[in-house]
Scaffold this motif. Structure first.
Motif, PDB file in Angstrom:
ATOM      1  N   GLY A 159       0.813  -1.213   0.000  1.00 38.55           N
ATOM      2  CA  GLY A 159       0.000   0.000   0.000  1.00 38.55           C
ATOM      3  C   GLY A 159       0.846   1.262   0.000  1.00 38.55           C
ATOM      4  O   GLY A 159       2.059   1.239   0.217  1.00 38.55           O
ATOM      5  N   LYS A 160       0.189   2.388  -0.224  1.00 44.32           N
ATOM      6  CA  LYS A 160       0.876   3.675  -0.345  1.00 44.32           C
ATOM      7  C   LYS A 160       1.406   4.184   0.997  1.00 44.32           C
ATOM      8  O   LYS A 160       2.461   4.807   1.052  1.00 44.32           O
ATOM      9  N   ASN A 206      -3.716  -7.496   3.854  1.00 46.54           N
ATOM     10  CA  ASN A 206      -4.502  -7.376   2.629  1.00 46.54           C
ATOM     11  C   ASN A 206      -3.735  -6.477   1.655  1.00 46.54           C
ATOM     12  O   ASN A 206      -2.778  -5.794   2.033  1.00 46.54           O
ATOM     13  N   ASP A 207      -4.113  -6.492   0.385  1.00 45.41           N
ATOM     14  CA  ASP A 207      -3.330  -5.802  -0.644  1.00 45.41           C
ATOM     15  C   ASP A 207      -3.253  -4.294  -0.439  1.00 45.41           C
ATOM     16  O   ASP A 207      -2.296  -3.649  -0.868  1.00 45.41           O
ATOM     17  N   SER A 208      -4.254  -3.716   0.197  1.00 47.00           N
ATOM     18  CA  SER A 208      -4.247  -2.272   0.412  1.00 47.00           C
ATOM     19  C   SER A 208      -3.478  -1.876   1.667  1.00 47.00           C
ATOM     20  O   SER A 208      -3.249  -0.690   1.912  1.00 47.00           O
ATOM     21  N   THR A 210      -4.438  -2.163   4.799  1.00 48.26           N
ATOM     22  CA  THR A 210      -5.306  -1.558   5.817  1.00 48.26           C
ATOM     23  C   THR A 210      -5.686  -2.523   6.939  1.00 48.26           C
ATOM     24  O   THR A 210      -6.101  -2.092   8.007  1.00 48.26           O
ATOM     25  N   SER A 262      -9.797  -7.744  -3.377  1.00 49.31           N
ATOM     26  CA  SER A 262     -10.508  -6.515  -3.024  1.00 49.31           C
ATOM     27  C   SER A 262     -10.067  -5.952  -1.682  1.00 49.31           C
ATOM     28  O   SER A 262     -10.388  -4.804  -1.346  1.00 49.31           O
ATOM     29  N   SER A 263      -9.344  -6.747  -0.880  1.00 43.53           N
ATOM     30  CA  SER A 263      -8.892  -6.391   0.478  1.00 43.53           C
ATOM     31  C   SER A 263     -10.036  -6.297   1.479  1.00 43.53           C
ATOM     32  O   SER A 263      -9.827  -5.885   2.615  1.00 43.53           O
ATOM     33  N   LYS A 264     -11.247  -6.703   1.066  1.00 41.57           N
ATOM     34  CA  LYS A 264     -12.411  -6.574   1.942  1.00 41.57           C
ATOM     35  C   LYS A 264     -12.971  -7.919   2.389  1.00 41.57           C
ATOM     36  O   LYS A 264     -14.020  -7.963   3.040  1.00 41.57           O
TER      37      LYS A 264
END
Length: 562
Positions: A159-160, A206-208, A210, A262-264
């Motif tokens: 993630g950023k 997760n990919d994001s 978070t 989706s990271s969800k």
């Protein structure tokens, strides 16, 4: 002696040689690194041309940074005659092969440094500390430290906004702790969770970046119900707003857990065999049960998150269930016994399963399955050591609709048949006329490269039919401006045409092959320039590719004048 070759479709590739220890693709699929006894060679995965060579002997592990700018190498530590410290972990610049910094890393487990996604920083753990380095100021050494007594493991988030999760094991009756910090501030943790029964853990972001799943495990199950120890699963939000234990309603070990793209949401396979598989949302609420009483221990989302396979590998029978995430209905069942490797293709349509050495030294080889259960390719190999799809960005494969099952060439086994079968070389349709590289790379011992066997010349009638089929494919692809980019696309299968087209391509001269490859790269550059003109944000590697246009056109003009 190990023999190494890569299935680059319609691209001349000179084998890097024998005794290859390992290979790795960069995350974006632009580069391919191969560790040989005398050096590490890095290739352009699109053209198969050598990019750089690192003259370092006996490298056994390699790993690229997230954007492919750097490559790490690890060799076994040795004692020097003069008593000096052996710095066996080295970071190099990919394009130049220049050594940037080196460290002493005794253990092969978790040998590599961990990078932030933007490659600005990388980190490594020493006793009681995690050290951070600025990739642009390596001559300054350590730029920051996270000090925690008894630290046992750490993980940098994707993630950023990069975060770091650290694990502190139980000690003196105090519980184990997982803490999450922003890498910009180590004074106050963003989140933390305490728990017992955690001799070791796995941290799964997760990919994001978070949310974090923490899979804990004890070395021994004190209830004596499990040989593998007791397992538990915890969920933490990076913001600290939410954490919990994931409640699983079947007693027994956790076999596998994975986040969806989706990271969800995430899927957990758990419980004494026969096990249970459940889909949870990002707050650990159960959404759907994929079945109870199933002998499964592996779950994988395809890159788009539309399909899921749930399988039983290892000491299980190799049965696989393919599910549609959108409808939550089972699509197909597949049998792939003894498989030790499995993964989705970048376009999310195909599954590769493989039997590898040294886990199993017989029946080595790989199979490619369509998500509907059809076996589309089967390749037996004397000793298969490593296999991997070439990575490609999911943005090239949106997968809005699921394609129908392909037509299968006579002779391929049905999904439930497991007897060895012979098939022609597997060719993705976009690669047939474009000269794109194969999505699959193979590292093997003692097997002949595809295409090395003697082939009978086709009859005149068959040649005429092939010419017609080739014209149809070329005409279709010329109407599709995206096809040069989709070098890993695998959308429709027709092996009878594929195999003959492979024969035809192998008869091209070296000059024709170079012209075709240059033309293909220039088409890609034109498309990137058009995207840039329309305001799309390009990655740095794509911008660098645009900058090579003048050189490529000059080389193409030179070949055309010969």
């Amino acid at each position: 002696m190990c023999v190494f070759f890569i299935l680059f479709l319609q691209i001349t590739f000179n084998s890097p040689g024998s005794n290859v220890k390992t290979f790795q693709y960069s995350k974006d699929g632009e580069y391919l690194g191969c560790a040989l006894p005398e050096s590490v060679k890095i290739f352009d995965a699109e053209t198969a041309q050598l990019v750089s060579e690192i003259p370092k002997k006996q490298i056994v592990e390699i790993g690229f940074s997230p954007k492919g700018t750097y490559i790490s190498t690890w060799e076994r530590p040795v004692k020097s005659a003069d008593g000096s410290v052996h710095k066996n972990l080295i970071i190099w610049e990919v394009i130049t092969g220049k050594q940037l910094i080196s460290f002493t890393q005794k253990s092969q487990n978790n040998w590599n440094v961990q990078w932030t996604e933007d490659e600005m920083y990388f980190s490594r753990m020493v006793t009681g500390e995690v050290h951070f380095y600025d990739s642009k100021r390596l001559d300054e050494g350590i730029t920051n430290k996270l000090r925690l007594e008894n630290i046992g493991d750490f993980s940098i988030s994707p993630g950023k906004s990069a975060s770091i999760a650290v694990f502190i094991p139980e000690k003196n009756a105090a519980p184990a702790i997982v803490r999450i910090y922003s890498i910009a501030n180590f004074k106050v943790p963003l989140a933390q969770k305490t728990f017992y029964k955690a001799d070791k853990i796995q941290m799964k972001w997760n990919d994001s970046g978070t949310n974090l799943l923490v899979l804990t495990q004890t070395d021994v199950d004190k209830t004596n119900k499990s040989y593998y120890g007791e397992t538990n699963l915890f969920l933490l939000s990076v913001t600290g707003s939410y954490d919990c234990r994931v409640m699983l309603d079947k007693e027994g070990p956790i076999h596998d857990v994975t986040w969806g793209p989706s990271s969800k949401e995430f899927v957990v396979i758990y419980g004494y065999m026969p096990a249970k598989a459940t889909l949870f949302d990002h707050r650990a609420n159960p959404i759907h049960e994929f079945g109870t009483g199933i002998f499964r221990n592996t779950v994988r989302f395809n890159p788009q998150g539309r399909l899921v396979f749930i399988a039983g590998f290892g000491n299980l029978k190799g049965e696989m269930d393919i599910w549609d995430r959108k409808t939550l209905k089972k699509i197909a069942e597949i049998e792939a016994p003894n498989s030790s490797e499995s993964s989705w293709s970048p376009d999310g349509i195909y599954i590769m399963t493989a039997i590898l050495s040294p886990r199993l030294r017989v029946d080595n080889g790989y199979k490619i399955w369509h998500y509907t259960g059809s076996l589309v390719h089967n390749q037996n190999i004397d000793e298969l050591l490593q296999i991997q799809w070439r990575p490609t960005s999911v943005e090239f494969y949106p997968l809005a609709d699921l394609p129908p099952a392909p037509e299968i060439t006579k002779g391929l086994a049905s999904p439930t048949k497991t007897a060895p079968t012979k098939a022609g070389a597997y060719l993705p349709p976009h690669a047939r006329a474009r000269g794109a590289p194969s999505a699959v790379k193979v590292h093997e011992n003692g097997a002949k490269p595809v295409g090395s066997k003697n082939k009978k010349k086709p009859k005149q009638k068959k040649e005429e039919e092939v010419a017609k089929e080739t014209a149809k494919v070329d005409e279709t692809e010329n109407k599709d401006p995206t096809s040069p980019i989709i070098s890993n696309g695998i959308n429709n299968i027709n092996n009878s045409v594929d195999t003959v087209k492979s024969d035809s391509a192998s008869q091209l001269s070296e000059k024709d092959k170079k012209i075709r490859n240059l033309t293909k790269k220039l088409r890609q550059i034109d498309e990137l320039k058009e995207r840039q003109k329309n305001g799309d944000k390009l990655e740095q590697t794509q911008i660098k590719k645009i900058e090579t246009e003048a050189t490529l056109r000059k080389e193409l003009d030179r070949l055309n004048l010969q």
